[in-house]
Design a protein around this motif. Structure first.
Motif, PDB file in Angstrom:
ATOM      1  N   ILE A  30       0.855  -1.188   0.000  1.00 19.57           N
ATOM      2  CA  ILE A  30       0.000   0.000   0.000  1.00 19.57           C
ATOM      3  C   ILE A  30       0.890   1.238   0.000  1.00 19.57           C
ATOM      4  O   ILE A  30       2.060   1.184   0.395  1.00 19.57           O
ATOM      5  N   GLU A  31       0.318   2.343  -0.445  1.00 16.22           N
ATOM      6  CA  GLU A  31       1.090   3.581  -0.626  1.00 16.22           C
ATOM      7  C   GLU A  31       1.768   4.044   0.659  1.00 16.22           C
ATOM      8  O   GLU A  31       2.944   4.409   0.646  1.00 16.22           O
ATOM      9  N   ARG A  32       1.070   4.035   1.769  1.00 13.23           N
ATOM     10  CA  ARG A  32       1.638   4.594   3.004  1.00 13.23           C
ATOM     11  C   ARG A  32       2.814   3.786   3.550  1.00 13.23           C
ATOM     12  O   ARG A  32       3.547   4.269   4.396  1.00 13.23           O
ATOM     13  N   MET A  36       6.619   1.871  -3.363  1.00 14.02           N
ATOM     14  CA  MET A  36       7.123   2.387  -4.638  1.00 14.02           C
ATOM     15  C   MET A  36       8.437   3.150  -4.462  1.00 14.02           C
ATOM     16  O   MET A  36       9.370   2.951  -5.238  1.00 14.02           O
ATOM     17  N   LEU A  62      -1.481  -2.349  -4.478  1.00 15.68           N
ATOM     18  CA  LEU A  62      -0.384  -1.946  -5.373  1.00 15.68           C
ATOM     19  C   LEU A  62       0.346  -3.135  -6.000  1.00 15.68           C
ATOM     20  O   LEU A  62       1.328  -2.949  -6.713  1.00 15.68           O
ATOM     21  N   GLN A  65       0.793  -2.828  -9.739  1.00 16.44           N
ATOM     22  CA  GLN A  65       1.704  -1.719 -10.032  1.00 16.44           C
ATOM     23  C   GLN A  65       3.149  -2.115  -9.718  1.00 16.44           C
ATOM     24  O   GLN A  65       4.059  -1.792 -10.476  1.00 16.44           O
TER      25      GLN A  65
END
Length: 85
Positions: A30-32, A36, A62, A65
Motif C-alpha cells: 500500500i502507498e503509506r 514504490m 499496489l 503496479q
C-alpha cells in the motif's frame, strides 16, 4: 515524503557477504508503506550491486503496479511472494 540515504546505495566490496545478499520486505503493498519509493531505491541500488535479491512478502492494492514496475525496469532480482501464512 520519503527519502533514501544515498550512502546506502553501494556495498563495500571488501566486506561483501556471501552472494546473493538477500533483502526482505514484509508488509502490505500500500502507498503509506512506501513500497514504490523502496522499488525506486532498489532500482538504483541493484544497478551498482548485481548480486542482490529483494523478496517482497505481502499483498495489497499496489501488487499489479509493483509487478509492472519490476517488469518494466528489468528488476529480475525482485521476488513477489504474496501472502505467506
Amino acid at each position: 515524503s520519503w527519502s533514501i540515504e544515498s550512502s546506502w546505495l553501494s556495498l563495500p566490496r571488501e566486506e561483501s557477504p556471501v552472494f546473493p545478499l538477500k533483502f526482505l520486505y514484509v508488509g502490505q503493498l500500500i502507498e503509506r508503506k512506501g513500497i514504490m519509493p523502496l522499488l525506486e531505491a532498489w532500482k538504483r541500488f541493484s544497478a551498482s550491486n548485481r548480486h542482490v535479491q529483494l523478496n517482497l512478502v505481502g499483498d495489497g492494492p499496489l501488487r499489479d503496479q509493483v509487478r509492472r514496475f519490476c517488469t518494466g525496469n528489468g528488476l529480475n532480482n525482485v521476488h513477489l511472494a504474496g501472502n505467506v501464512p
